[in-house]
Write a protein that holds these residues in place. Structure first.
Motif, mmCIF file in Angstrom:
data_model
loop_
_atom_site.group_PDB
_atom_site.id
_atom_site.type_symbol
_atom_site.label_atom_id
_atom_site.label_comp_id
_atom_site.label_asym_id
_atom_site.label_seq_id
_atom_site.Cartn_x
_atom_site.Cartn_y
_atom_site.Cartn_z
ATOM 1 N N GLU A 316 -17.547 11.066 15.018
ATOM 2 C CA GLU A 316 -16.305 11.471 14.520
ATOM 3 C C GLU A 316 -16.036 13.130 15.051
ATOM 4 O OE1 GLU A 316 -13.640 9.644 13.702
ATOM 5 O OE2 GLU A 316 -15.094 8.200 14.345
ATOM 6 N N GLU A 317 -17.067 13.929 14.710
ATOM 7 C CA GLU A 317 -16.954 15.189 14.933
ATOM 8 C C GLU A 317 -16.531 15.554 16.712
ATOM 9 O OE1 GLU A 317 -19.686 19.184 15.128
ATOM 10 O OE2 GLU A 317 -20.282 17.730 13.622
ATOM 11 N N ALA A 318 -17.510 15.002 17.521
ATOM 12 C CA ALA A 318 -17.277 15.020 18.922
ATOM 13 C C ALA A 318 -15.901 14.500 19.374
ATOM 14 C CB ALA A 318 -18.238 14.252 19.608
ATOM 15 N N ARG A 319 -15.425 13.469 18.771
ATOM 16 C CA ARG A 319 -14.075 13.001 19.039
ATOM 17 C C ARG A 319 -13.158 14.042 18.654
ATOM 18 N NH1 ARG A 319 -14.863 6.494 16.693
ATOM 19 N NH2 ARG A 319 -15.596 5.796 18.619
ATOM 20 N N TRP A 320 -13.115 14.525 17.537
ATOM 21 C CA TRP A 320 -12.108 15.226 17.055
ATOM 22 C C TRP A 320 -12.068 16.636 17.836
ATOM 23 C CZ3 TRP A 320 -7.580 15.629 14.630
ATOM 24 C CH2 TRP A 320 -7.321 14.638 13.879
ATOM 25 N N LEU A 321 -13.141 17.072 18.114
ATOM 26 C CA LEU A 321 -13.194 18.370 19.221
ATOM 27 C C LEU A 321 -12.581 18.060 20.438
ATOM 28 C CD1 LEU A 321 -14.327 21.131 19.607
ATOM 29 C CD2 LEU A 321 -16.341 20.352 20.556
ATOM 30 N N VAL A 322 -12.845 16.923 20.977
ATOM 31 C CA VAL A 322 -12.144 16.698 22.193
ATOM 32 C C VAL A 322 -10.877 16.425 22.318
ATOM 33 C CG1 VAL A 322 -12.029 14.789 24.244
ATOM 34 C CG2 VAL A 322 -14.288 15.473 23.377
ATOM 35 N N ARG A 323 -10.379 15.739 21.160
ATOM 36 C CA ARG A 323 -8.906 15.712 20.838
ATOM 37 C C ARG A 323 -8.173 16.959 20.369
ATOM 38 N NH1 ARG A 323 -9.581 10.773 16.585
ATOM 39 N NH2 ARG A 323 -9.935 8.971 18.182
ATOM 40 N N GLY A 324 -8.916 17.950 19.942
ATOM 41 C CA GLY A 324 -8.413 19.228 19.528
ATOM 42 C C GLY A 324 -8.233 20.019 20.837
ATOM 43 N N ILE A 325 -9.198 20.088 21.793
ATOM 44 C CA ILE A 325 -9.202 20.683 23.054
ATOM 45 C C ILE A 325 -7.862 20.204 23.566
ATOM 46 C CG2 ILE A 325 -10.227 21.277 25.365
ATOM 47 C CD1 ILE A 325 -11.190 22.778 22.878
ATOM 48 N N ALA A 326 -7.679 18.764 23.836
ATOM 49 C CA ALA A 326 -6.600 18.211 24.549
ATOM 50 C C ALA A 326 -5.341 18.501 23.984
ATOM 51 C CB ALA A 326 -6.693 16.526 24.396
ATOM 52 N N MET A 327 -4.968 18.738 22.560
ATOM 53 C CA MET A 327 -3.647 19.179 21.894
ATOM 54 C C MET A 327 -3.451 20.666 22.284
ATOM 55 S SD MET A 327 -4.467 17.317 18.356
ATOM 56 C CE MET A 327 -3.093 18.317 17.493
ATOM 57 N N ARG A 328 -4.862 21.489 22.214
ATOM 58 C CA ARG A 328 -4.409 22.988 22.601
ATOM 59 C C ARG A 328 -4.015 23.076 24.065
ATOM 60 N NH1 ARG A 328 -7.344 26.570 25.322
ATOM 61 N NH2 ARG A 328 -7.507 28.831 24.697
ATOM 62 N N ASP A 329 -4.778 22.342 25.011
ATOM 63 C CA ASP A 329 -4.497 22.252 26.367
ATOM 64 C C ASP A 329 -3.066 21.873 26.560
ATOM 65 O OD1 ASP A 329 -7.036 23.513 26.782
ATOM 66 O OD2 ASP A 329 -7.765 21.710 27.896
ATOM 67 N N ASP A 330 -2.724 20.909 25.933
ATOM 68 C CA ASP A 330 -1.223 20.350 26.274
ATOM 69 C C ASP A 330 -0.305 21.360 25.797
ATOM 70 O OD1 ASP A 330 0.869 17.979 26.657
ATOM 71 O OD2 ASP A 330 1.100 18.459 24.368
ATOM 72 N N THR A 331 -0.459 21.967 24.553
ATOM 73 C CA THR A 331 0.457 22.866 23.858
ATOM 74 C C THR A 331 0.712 24.168 24.919
ATOM 75 O OG1 THR A 331 -0.046 22.160 21.702
ATOM 76 C CG2 THR A 331 1.154 24.229 21.698
ATOM 77 N N LEU A 332 -0.547 24.644 25.310
ATOM 78 C CA LEU A 332 -0.707 25.857 26.118
ATOM 79 C C LEU A 332 0.266 25.365 27.455
ATOM 80 C CD1 LEU A 332 -1.701 28.609 26.640
ATOM 81 C CD2 LEU A 332 -3.666 27.820 27.416
#
Length: 473
Positions: A316-332
């Protein structure tokens, strides 16, 4: 003593650890993100390098699946009220329960952002809003761009508050962590700094009083270093005047402090912009930072809730990190695209084409909160044909009464001075008149302010004798 039971309704804000992580990832700079990902790869065996992405620059399409899933789980992220981002507290929310206050905000090259982040540790949201009004009307040195009374009147109308409340907040800024901030002039700034000097152990209290009198009414004589005239005007001994002037010279000439972690010559851009096929192409720069993904075979082995609880937690930690990076990249990426689209003229022609642009306008364009845009642009750099600079530079304050930004007008003033005849330099009122012909009406003192910020002297100091014409044979 009588006990009683009372019902009370309050609004609370609960942030899950996953949401706090997503918010923290938003503000990581490129070096910080690289360090975060390398530590995550070392710590979590269910994460692995994504070897498929070796281009160095990428869009967001490859992460669409993770982003769609995370969007629902983190939908509340962009609905947080503004005070929760600026001050760490809000109506009905206790400071101890607010997870936002525990997230480091990072540093910006914009002094207003840095000071607001510092004030947010102690000030409430209402006073921060008033402080932002004053800071938005300060120049790069920290001095007010317009008279105090006029700004207080305009601010009271714009913010629907009592002018006295605005003036009180300005006094707090003057005596705050950056003494002299939002001062009307150099004298008020230096007097505020003088008042902040420690009183304990002061060997010369009379010298401090004398220095305050000099700053209150004799700045012209101080600037001329005319100690004799100061001694005569104040009825003081020349030796005392010399000591008081020495005390003043030890103060800061301007209240704005340098960024504590300014880049030391090496900047890794987060976004790369190129002009291709008649348009601007915006891409994320992923060189240096490793691309990570959840190990497919480990995810399959732990599917359906099987496996040890610790391993499921790591998954779950790995999934959330990947999703968080995806959200960051999308917003940026979306934020950078809007900035590039709005400031295409600046990228093509330079500072004179920099149009007014605010956080709110960009936030409305991408459907997010101003605070999200502020976090994703703080400390992030964009590489363009005009050089590499912080994304914050693409925001510009509108010049009052005009449709252009103050940065654009400053660039125009510089160009007019650069092109002036050396034997007949342009006076400030002449520059103002030339700008008025272009529909930009500013006062002579505004031209002088921009000229001072550009470290350009007045017309009389720029005058050079005309070169004699050479006789031709």
């Amino acid at each position: 003593m009588k006990t009683s039971v009372r019902a009370q309704l309050s609004q609370g804000l609960n942030l899950t650890p996953q949401l706090l992580q997503s918010i923290r990832l938003l503000q990581l700079t490129a070096p910080q993100l690289e360090q975060e990902l390398r530590q995550a790869l070392d710590r979590n065996p269910l994460l692995e390098h994504d070897e498929d992405d070796e281009a160095g620059e990428t869009g967001i399409e490859a992460q669409a699946a993770e982003l769609d899933t995370a969007a629902l789980e983190a939908a509340a992220f962009d609905e947080l009220p503004d005070p929760a981002f600026t001050s760490g507290t809000g109506a009905g929310i206790g400071g101890d329960d607010d997870g936002m206050a525990r997230i480091a905000a990072g540093s910006s090259t914009d002094p207003r952002v840095r000071l607001l982040q510092e004030l947010a540790m102690e000030w409430d949201g209402g006073d921060l809003l008033l402080a932002q009004w004053w800071l938005d009307h300060c120049d790069d040195r920290g001095y007010l761009e317009q008279p105090v009374d006029r700004l207080a009147r305009d601010g009271a109308e714009a913010l629907a508050v009592d002018p006295a409340a605005l003036l009180h907040v300005r006094q707090r800024l003057l005596a705050g962590p950056w003494p002299g901030m939002a001062a009307a002039d150099a004298g008020e700034c230096l007097r505020a700094q003088l008042a902040r000097l420690p009183l304990t152990g002061d060997p010369d209290p009379a010298g401090r009083l004398l220095a305050d009198r000099i700053l209150a009414g004799h700045l012209d004589l101080l600037a001329a270093h005319d100690h004799a005239a100061l001694a005569q005007a104040l009825g003081a001994d020349p030796a005392d005047i010399a000591r008081a002037c020495g005390l003043i010279l030890a103060l800061r000439p301007q209240p704005v402090e340098d960024a504590p972690d300014a880049p030391d010559g090496v900047v890794i851009p987060d976004v790369v912009v190129r002009h291709l096929d008649g348009g601007w192409r915006v891409a994320l720069n992923t060189r240096g930072a490793p691309r990570v993904r959840v190990s497919a075979h480990c995810e399959a082995a732990l599917g359906g809730g099987s496996g040890h609880a610790a391993l499921r937690g790591l998954l779950e930690e790995a999934r959330w990190l990947v999703r968080g990076i995806a959200m960051r990249d999308d917003t940026l990426l979306r934020t950078a695209k809007v900035l590039v689209e709005r400031q295409a003229g600046f990228l093509a022609r330079g500072d004179e084409a920099l149009v007014p642009l605010t956080l709110r306008e960009v936030a409305d364009e991408i459907g997010m909160h101003e605070s999200t845009v502020s976090r994703i642009t703080t400390g992030k750099y964009i590489q363009t044909p005009r050089g590499t600079f912080e994304l914050k530079r693409l925001f510009a304050v509108r010049l009052e009464g005009a449709e252009v930004s103050g940065a654009a007008v400053k660039a125009m003033v510089k160009r007019l001075i650069d092109d002036e005849p050396s034997h007949a330099p342009l006076a400030d009122d002449t520059i103002a008149a030339l700008l008025a012909r272009r529909g930009i009406r500013i006062a002579r003192r505004t031209v002088a302010k921009y000229r001072d910020q550009l470290n350009i002297g007045p017309a009389r100091s720029r005058r050079r004798p005309a070169q004699p014409l050479r006789a031709t044979a």
